[in-house]
Design a protein around this motif. Structure first.
Motif, PDB file in Angstrom:
ATOM      1  N   TYR A   1      -1.122   0.771  -8.474  1.00  0.00           N
ATOM      2  CA  TYR A   1      -2.174   0.671  -9.836  1.00  0.00           C
ATOM      3  C   TYR A   1      -3.214   1.560  -9.409  1.00  0.00           C
ATOM      4  O   TYR A   1      -3.724   2.074 -10.566  1.00  0.00           O
ATOM      5  N   GLU A   2      -3.658   1.515  -8.234  1.00  0.00           N
ATOM      6  CA  GLU A   2      -5.137   2.243  -7.763  1.00  0.00           C
ATOM      7  C   GLU A   2      -4.784   3.691  -8.065  1.00  0.00           C
ATOM      8  O   GLU A   2      -5.291   4.487  -8.223  1.00  0.00           O
ATOM      9  N   VAL A   3      -3.316   4.099  -7.291  1.00  0.00           N
ATOM     10  CA  VAL A   3      -3.113   5.309  -7.371  1.00  0.00           C
ATOM     11  C   VAL A   3      -2.696   5.800  -8.654  1.00  0.00           C
ATOM     12  O   VAL A   3      -3.101   7.067  -9.093  1.00  0.00           O
ATOM     13  N   LEU A   4      -2.213   4.989  -9.554  1.00  0.00           N
ATOM     14  CA  LEU A   4      -1.916   5.661 -11.207  1.00  0.00           C
ATOM     15  C   LEU A   4      -3.318   5.642 -11.567  1.00  0.00           C
ATOM     16  O   LEU A   4      -3.568   6.754 -12.348  1.00  0.00           O
ATOM     17  N   SER A   5      -4.336   4.732 -11.224  1.00  0.00           N
ATOM     18  CA  SER A   5      -5.488   5.048 -11.822  1.00  0.00           C
ATOM     19  C   SER A   5      -6.510   6.531 -11.409  1.00  0.00           C
ATOM     20  O   SER A   5      -6.749   7.120 -12.244  1.00  0.00           O
ATOM     21  N   MET A   6      -6.156   6.710 -10.215  1.00  0.00           N
ATOM     22  CA  MET A   6      -6.618   8.092  -9.778  1.00  0.00           C
ATOM     23  C   MET A   6      -6.031   9.119 -10.278  1.00  0.00           C
ATOM     24  O   MET A   6      -6.508  10.291 -10.625  1.00  0.00           O
ATOM     25  N   LEU A   7      -4.829   9.094 -10.463  1.00  0.00           N
ATOM     26  CA  LEU A   7      -4.053  10.457 -11.052  1.00  0.00           C
ATOM     27  C   LEU A   7      -4.212  10.331 -12.585  1.00  0.00           C
ATOM     28  O   LEU A   7      -4.265  11.673 -13.106  1.00  0.00           O
ATOM     29  N   SER A   8      -4.516   9.323 -13.193  1.00  0.00           N
ATOM     30  CA  SER A   8      -4.871   9.416 -14.844  1.00  0.00           C
ATOM     31  C   SER A   8      -5.994  10.115 -15.021  1.00  0.00           C
ATOM     32  O   SER A   8      -6.252  10.601 -16.164  1.00  0.00           O
ATOM     33  N   VAL A   9      -7.046  10.035 -14.228  1.00  0.00           N
ATOM     34  CA  VAL A   9      -8.119  11.041 -14.609  1.00  0.00           C
ATOM     35  C   VAL A   9      -7.819  12.730 -14.216  1.00  0.00           C
ATOM     36  O   VAL A   9      -8.863  13.349 -14.589  1.00  0.00           O
ATOM     37  N   MET A  10      -6.713  13.056 -13.549  1.00  0.00           N
ATOM     38  CA  MET A  10      -6.509  14.413 -13.561  1.00  0.00           C
ATOM     39  C   MET A  10      -6.232  15.095 -14.937  1.00  0.00           C
ATOM     40  O   MET A  10      -5.647  14.660 -15.667  1.00  0.00           O
TER      41      MET A  10
ATOM     42  N   ASN B   1       0.710  -1.150   0.114  1.00  0.00           N
ATOM     43  CA  ASN B   1      -0.073   0.156   0.045  1.00  0.00           C
ATOM     44  C   ASN B   1       0.825   1.276  -0.013  1.00  0.00           C
ATOM     45  O   ASN B   1       1.820   1.115   0.696  1.00  0.00           O
ATOM     46  N   ILE B   2       0.285   2.387  -0.652  1.00  0.00           N
ATOM     47  CA  ILE B   2       1.064   3.611  -0.622  1.00  0.00           C
ATOM     48  C   ILE B   2       0.202   4.726  -0.217  1.00  0.00           C
ATOM     49  O   ILE B   2      -1.060   4.493  -0.733  1.00  0.00           O
ATOM     50  N   PHE B   3       0.398   5.735   0.317  1.00  0.00           N
ATOM     51  CA  PHE B   3      -0.067   6.769   0.834  1.00  0.00           C
ATOM     52  C   PHE B   3       0.561   8.161   0.066  1.00  0.00           C
ATOM     53  O   PHE B   3       1.734   8.399   0.490  1.00  0.00           O
ATOM     54  N   VAL B   4      -0.251   8.689  -0.770  1.00  0.00           N
ATOM     55  CA  VAL B   4       0.203  10.119  -1.406  1.00  0.00           C
ATOM     56  C   VAL B   4      -0.654  11.301  -0.933  1.00  0.00           C
ATOM     57  O   VAL B   4      -1.560  11.099  -0.863  1.00  0.00           O
ATOM     58  N   GLY B   5       0.369  12.188  -0.525  1.00  0.00           N
ATOM     59  CA  GLY B   5      -0.220  13.588  -0.395  1.00  0.00           C
ATOM     60  C   GLY B   5       0.220  14.744  -1.282  1.00  0.00           C
ATOM     61  O   GLY B   5       1.254  14.550  -1.712  1.00  0.00           O
ATOM     62  N   ARG B   6      -0.839  15.334  -1.536  1.00  0.00           N
ATOM     63  CA  ARG B   6      -0.426  16.332  -2.892  1.00  0.00           C
ATOM     64  C   ARG B   6      -0.946  17.757  -1.921  1.00  0.00           C
ATOM     65  O   ARG B   6      -1.978  17.851  -1.819  1.00  0.00           O
ATOM     66  N   GLU B   7      -0.136  18.797  -2.293  1.00  0.00           N
ATOM     67  CA  GLU B   7      -0.637  19.869  -2.094  1.00  0.00           C
ATOM     68  C   GLU B   7      -0.776  20.167  -0.604  1.00  0.00           C
ATOM     69  O   GLU B   7      -1.775  20.667  -0.016  1.00  0.00           O
ATOM     70  N   LEU B   8      -0.122  19.613   0.132  1.00  0.00           N
ATOM     71  CA  LEU B   8      -0.384  19.574   1.682  1.00  0.00           C
ATOM     72  C   LEU B   8      -0.578  20.717   2.299  1.00  0.00           C
ATOM     73  O   LEU B   8       0.290  21.854   2.002  1.00  0.00           O
ATOM     74  N   THR B   9      -1.417  21.152   3.194  1.00  0.00           N
ATOM     75  CA  THR B   9      -1.868  22.349   3.721  1.00  0.00           C
ATOM     76  C   THR B   9      -2.538  23.292   3.022  1.00  0.00           C
ATOM     77  O   THR B   9      -2.819  24.374   3.289  1.00  0.00           O
ATOM     78  N   LYS B  10      -2.465  23.178   1.453  1.00  0.00           N
ATOM     79  CA  LYS B  10      -2.730  24.089   0.603  1.00  0.00           C
ATOM     80  C   LYS B  10      -4.395  23.948   0.195  1.00  0.00           C
ATOM     81  O   LYS B  10      -5.139  22.904   0.782  1.00  0.00           O
ATOM     82  N   LYS B  11      -5.046  24.843  -0.470  1.00  0.00           N
ATOM     83  CA  LYS B  11      -6.467  24.763  -0.708  1.00  0.00           C
ATOM     84  C   LYS B  11      -6.668  23.665  -1.490  1.00  0.00           C
ATOM     85  O   LYS B  11      -7.932  23.005  -1.086  1.00  0.00           O
ATOM     86  N   PHE B  12      -6.001  23.115  -2.409  1.00  0.00           N
ATOM     87  CA  PHE B  12      -6.396  21.574  -3.023  1.00  0.00           C
ATOM     88  C   PHE B  12      -5.667  20.392  -2.637  1.00  0.00           C
ATOM     89  O   PHE B  12      -5.203  19.538  -3.164  1.00  0.00           O
ATOM     90  N   GLU B  13      -5.372  20.639  -1.352  1.00  0.00           N
ATOM     91  CA  GLU B  13      -4.903  19.577  -0.591  1.00  0.00           C
ATOM     92  C   GLU B  13      -5.859  18.014  -0.791  1.00  0.00           C
ATOM     93  O   GLU B  13      -6.905  18.104  -0.869  1.00  0.00           O
ATOM     94  N   GLU B  14      -4.849  16.916  -1.102  1.00  0.00           N
ATOM     95  CA  GLU B  14      -5.519  15.961  -1.450  1.00  0.00           C
ATOM     96  C   GLU B  14      -4.727  14.670  -1.046  1.00  0.00           C
ATOM     97  O   GLU B  14      -3.524  14.614  -1.252  1.00  0.00           O
ATOM     98  N   TYR B  15      -5.233  13.531  -0.764  1.00  0.00           N
ATOM     99  CA  TYR B  15      -4.681  12.335  -0.060  1.00  0.00           C
ATOM    100  C   TYR B  15      -5.410  11.151  -1.124  1.00  0.00           C
ATOM    101  O   TYR B  15      -6.403  10.956  -1.211  1.00  0.00           O
ATOM    102  N   ILE B  16      -4.379  10.122  -1.307  1.00  0.00           N
ATOM    103  CA  ILE B  16      -4.724   9.303  -2.107  1.00  0.00           C
ATOM    104  C   ILE B  16      -4.067   7.864  -1.510  1.00  0.00           C
ATOM    105  O   ILE B  16      -2.879   7.735  -1.192  1.00  0.00           O
TER     106      ILE B  16
END
Length: 223
Positions: free
Chosen positions: A201-210, A181-196
């Motif tokens: 392969y599941e993280v890749l799938s989520m990133l691919s729809v951006m 399992n991996i845990f990814v944080g993007r834009e930590l503490t900012k307006k568009f903060e997001e965790y995956i």
């Protein structure tokens, strides 16, 4: 006694700064920073005026450190801040601190925000310890070899990644450790903060729809 203050600053949300850090930034004679433009935004937020700002970034750190040593020798107090987070943690500052210490001046750390501890605190995957790698090499083969070594360590580990290489990182993790399992944080503490959270392969799938992958990423790889 002349002092170098190593000051942690917010990693995104400008409210994530300590009272002590604001006080010290107001009191010191000089502020050295990785990016003076970025630092001015923070100083303006807290009404910190009339400070001499000098650049101390990766490309000029040695030369700038020599200048800071001279300033300390003249009796000035200096605060050092990187763009975001804690200096010398995958940021400039290590060589500066080393040179100042060799010259016998006092060094005071002001703790605060750091992306790695921010991510660990909400991951729910920590144990008694973890490895912190920071940024991997931009060279593909070197990155892959280092990833393999980290995976073989048997510990969870945290790395930083840019939006330009996060897909490649997840593809490598999917090949090397598809069951972790991996845990990814993007834009930590900012307006568009997001965790995956999930397998690579599941993280890749989520990133691919951006529409467009933006922001800095902090990635925790479990065991």
């Amino acid at each position: 006694m002349s002092t170098l203050f190593v000051v942690a600053t917010p990693i995104g949300n400008l409210e994530d700064i300590t009272f002590r850090a604001v006080r010290i930034l107001k009191e010191v004679d000089i502020i050295a920073s990785e990016d003076t433009r970025q630092t001015r935004i923070l100083l303006t937020k807290y009404n910190i005026k009339f400070k001499q700002l000098i650049s101390c970034r990766a490309r000029n750190e040695v030369a700038s450190a020599k200048n800071i040593v001279k300033l300390l020798g003249q009796g000035f107090s200096v605060a050092y801040v990187s763009d975001a987070g804690t200096p010398a943690v995958s940021d400039p500052g290590t060589r500066l601190v080393s040179m100042v210490r060799k010259e016998g001046f006092k060094i005071v750390p002001l703790p605060g925000a750091s992306a790695v501890t921010t991510l660990i605190s909400v991951a729910g995957m920590g144990g008694k310890g973890f490895l912190f790698e920071g940024f991997l090499s931009p060279k593909a083969m070197k990155r892959r070899r280092r990833l393999q070594k980290l995976l073989e360590s048997g510990m969870i580990f945290v790395i930083y990644e840019s939006p330009y290489r996060i897909i490649e990182l997840c593809e490598n993790l999917d090949k090397l450790c598809p069951n972790r399992n991996i845990f990814v944080g993007r834009e930590l503490t900012k307006k568009f903060e997001e965790y995956i959270f999930g397998k690579a392969y599941e993280v890749l799938s989520m990133l691919s729809v951006m529409d467009r992958i933006r922001g800095e990423f902090t990635v925790l790889v479990g065991i």
